[in-house]
Design an enzyme around this catalytic site. Structure first.
Site, PDB file in Angstrom:
ATOM      1  N   SER A   2       5.203  -0.802   5.097  1.00  0.00           N
ATOM      2  CA  SER A   2       5.228  -0.795   3.635  1.00  0.00           C
ATOM      3  C   SER A   2       5.920   0.458   3.100  1.00  0.00           C
ATOM      4  O   SER A   2       5.823   0.776   1.920  1.00  0.00           O
ATOM      5  CB  SER A   2       3.797  -0.889   3.087  1.00  0.00           C
ATOM      6  OG  SER A   2       2.988   0.120   3.659  1.00  0.00           O
TER       7      SER A   2
ATOM      8  N   CYS B  37       1.597  -9.634  14.129  1.00  0.00           N
ATOM      9  CA  CYS B  37       2.979  -9.667  13.650  1.00  0.00           C
ATOM     10  C   CYS B  37       3.934  -9.027  14.666  1.00  0.00           C
ATOM     11  O   CYS B  37       3.710  -7.894  15.096  1.00  0.00           O
ATOM     12  CB  CYS B  37       3.061  -8.933  12.314  1.00  0.00           C
ATOM     13  SG  CYS B  37       4.738  -8.740  11.741  1.00  0.00           S
TER      14      CYS B  37
ATOM     15  N   GLU C 197      -5.358  -9.781   3.225  1.00  0.00           N
ATOM     16  CA  GLU C 197      -4.838 -10.880   4.071  1.00  0.00           C
ATOM     17  C   GLU C 197      -5.996 -11.628   4.739  1.00  0.00           C
ATOM     18  O   GLU C 197      -6.034 -12.871   4.767  1.00  0.00           O
ATOM     19  CB  GLU C 197      -3.902 -10.314   5.143  1.00  0.00           C
ATOM     20  CG  GLU C 197      -3.446 -11.381   6.132  1.00  0.00           C
ATOM     21  CD  GLU C 197      -2.787 -10.788   7.370  1.00  0.00           C
ATOM     22  OE1 GLU C 197      -1.958  -9.880   7.235  1.00  0.00           O
ATOM     23  OE2 GLU C 197      -3.109 -11.249   8.478  1.00  0.00           O
TER      24      GLU C 197
ATOM     25  N   THR D 196      -2.632  -9.984  10.944  1.00  0.00           N
ATOM     26  CA  THR D 196      -1.285  -9.735  11.498  1.00  0.00           C
ATOM     27  C   THR D 196      -1.036  -8.267  11.866  1.00  0.00           C
ATOM     28  O   THR D 196      -0.286  -7.988  12.793  1.00  0.00           O
ATOM     29  CB  THR D 196      -0.202 -10.175  10.489  1.00  0.00           C
ATOM     30  OG1 THR D 196      -0.447  -9.520   9.240  1.00  0.00           O
ATOM     31  CG2 THR D 196      -0.175 -11.671  10.302  1.00  0.00           C
TER      32      THR D 196
ATOM     33  N   SER E 276      -2.851   0.360   6.194  1.00  0.00           N
ATOM     34  CA  SER E 276      -3.509   0.324   7.505  1.00  0.00           C
ATOM     35  C   SER E 276      -2.508   0.480   8.638  1.00  0.00           C
ATOM     36  O   SER E 276      -2.787   1.141   9.629  1.00  0.00           O
ATOM     37  CB  SER E 276      -4.336  -0.950   7.669  1.00  0.00           C
ATOM     38  OG  SER E 276      -3.543  -2.083   7.549  1.00  0.00           O
ATOM     39  N   ASN E 277      -1.311  -0.089   8.492  1.00  0.00           N
ATOM     40  CA  ASN E 277      -0.402   0.028   9.639  1.00  0.00           C
ATOM     41  C   ASN E 277       0.182   1.436   9.758  1.00  0.00           C
ATOM     42  O   ASN E 277       0.485   1.900  10.852  1.00  0.00           O
ATOM     43  CB  ASN E 277       0.635  -1.103   9.670  1.00  0.00           C
ATOM     44  CG  ASN E 277       1.733  -0.941   8.675  1.00  0.00           C
ATOM     45  OD1 ASN E 277       2.677  -0.214   8.927  1.00  0.00           O
ATOM     46  ND2 ASN E 277       1.631  -1.610   7.536  1.00  0.00           N
TER      47      ASN E 277
ATOM     48  N   HIS F   8       0.859  -1.188   0.000  1.00  0.00           N
ATOM     49  CA  HIS F   8       0.000   0.000   0.000  1.00  0.00           C
ATOM     50  C   HIS F   8       0.892   1.234   0.000  1.00  0.00           C
ATOM     51  O   HIS F   8       0.932   1.990   0.968  1.00  0.00           O
ATOM     52  CB  HIS F   8      -0.913  -0.010   1.222  1.00  0.00           C
ATOM     53  CG  HIS F   8      -1.771  -1.229   1.301  1.00  0.00           C
ATOM     54  ND1 HIS F   8      -2.688  -1.555   0.325  1.00  0.00           N
ATOM     55  CD2 HIS F   8      -1.850  -2.206   2.219  1.00  0.00           C
ATOM     56  CE1 HIS F   8      -3.296  -2.675   0.640  1.00  0.00           C
ATOM     57  NE2 HIS F   8      -2.807  -3.099   1.792  1.00  0.00           N
TER      58      HIS F   8
HETATM   59  S1  SF4 Z   1       3.730  -6.772   8.559  1.00  0.00           S
HETATM   60 FE1  SF4 Z   1       5.281  -7.602   7.199  1.00  0.00          FE
HETATM   61  S2  SF4 Z   1       6.405  -9.166   8.375  1.00  0.00           S
HETATM   62 FE2  SF4 Z   1       4.472  -8.703   9.434  1.00  0.00          FE
HETATM   63  S3  SF4 Z   1       3.033 -10.211   8.669  1.00  0.00           S
HETATM   64 FE3  SF4 Z   1       2.764  -8.419   7.382  1.00  0.00          FE
HETATM   65  S4  SF4 Z   1       4.144  -8.732   5.664  1.00  0.00           S
HETATM   66 FE4  SF4 Z   1       4.739 -10.171   7.249  1.00  0.00          FE
END
Ligand code: SF4
Length: 299
Positions: free
Chosen positions: A276, A204, A140, A176, A233-234, A55
């Site tokens: 990302s 994760c 995911e 994750t 999103s992260n 993303h």
């Molecule tokens: S954030 Fe990165 S290391 Fe963690 S599960 Fe997603 S792709 Fe894998």
């Protein structure tokens, strides 16, 4: 680890705090390398990622420059094409569809995501209903959901969890990159929806580690620049976390999003990115801040 850069350009002192490992996470790095490796090894073949590889529009653009495009649907690729599955993974049906279409598949599903997929398959095979705590529209989650059997469900709020009918047994998995605090509240709600609730911790560790370090930086600076794609999103979670810490947060996709007036009053600035976000984007933002501050008149 946290890295501190102390500068006094034009007499005005400035501290910039960053992470030593602040760019792509392992899963994204691996997927990008696999896509680039495919372009190197198969220069005469058409190569696509199924969905944008991350993303982040800059990364997508860079890959496009190497001849690696992105398609949204399997039917958009011709037989003989090379298709890279990004770190989010896909449903088994999608994989079968690709194989049936005669494309050459490179599977770059992150091993951590694969672990969630396997857990879902394991519970399904034992006849245990799976609840995925995550966003239903996240790729995911869709790939994991497809492995849960017909009674798998996705919940992304406490209300949704509470509305589940009472069951004898349920298993809980997490997207994750889901917000851990929000996930913990949902899990609490899920615990009273079944006699037995099995929980598999699938958040994760890379994301968790980064969140902890970003939280620590937020206690040491006056403002934070969070670099990343608007649809990541992260990255959005990091922006919210910084705001919750009570300091100024600026979310930018790249160095072009920085505005001098926003930063002139600060003498300590954190620069962080989502998993990302490429390291090069973070470095460019850091350099632009230094350049802008050098032009600030101290008097
Ligand atoms: S954030 Fe990165 S290391 Fe963690 S599960 Fe997603 S792709 Fe894998």
């Amino acid at each position: 680890m946290i890295e501190t850069l102390q500068l006094c350009p034009a007499g005005k002192c400035l501290q910039i705090l960053t992470l030593t490992e602040g760019g792509f996470c392992d899963g994204v790095q691996r997927a990008v390398e696999k896509a680039m490796g495919a372009a190197d090894r198969r220069p005469s073949r058409e190569i696509f990622t199924l969905g944008e590889i991350v993303h982040n529009p800059l990364v997508v653009e860079d890959l496009r420059g190497l001849g690696i495009g992105a398609v949204e649907r399997v039917r958009d690729v011709a037989p003989g094409t090379v298709v890279v599955i990004r770190s989010h993974g896909v449903a088994p049906e999608v994989m079968s569809e690709l194989e049936a279409r005669g494309v050459d598949v490179i599977d770059a599903t992150c091993p951590r995501v694969r672990r969630v997929q396997r857990a879902a398959e394991g519970y399904r095979d034992r006849g245990i209903q799976v609840v995925i705590v995550g966003r239903e529209d996240h790729p995911e989650v869709q790939g994991v959901r497809a492995r849960c059997g017909p009674d798998g469900v996705v919940v992304e709020s406490v209300e949704q969890a509470e509305s589940l009918p009472f069951a004898r047994e349920r298993a809980v998995l997490f997207q994750t990159t889901f917000d851990p605090d929000h996930g913990a509240a949902i899990l609490e709600a899920l615990k009273s929806t079944a006699t037995e609730v099995r929980v598999q911790e699938t958040l994760c560790d890379v994301v968790a580690g980064r969140r902890n370090l970003v939280q620590e930086i937020a206690t040491r600076v006056e403002c934070m620049v969070v670099v990343g794609g608007k649809n990541s999103s992260n990255t959005s979670l990091l922006v919210n976390m910084v705001l919750e810490a009570g300091i100024h947060a600026f979310g930018v996709e790249d160095a072009n999003g920085l505005v001098l007036d926003d930063f002139a009053r600060f003498s300590s600035i954190g620069v962080v990115g989502g998993t990302s976000t490429p390291q090069a984007s973070l470095d460019a933002v850091k350099e632009k801040i230094i350049e802008m501050q050098s032009g600030v008149d101290d008097g």
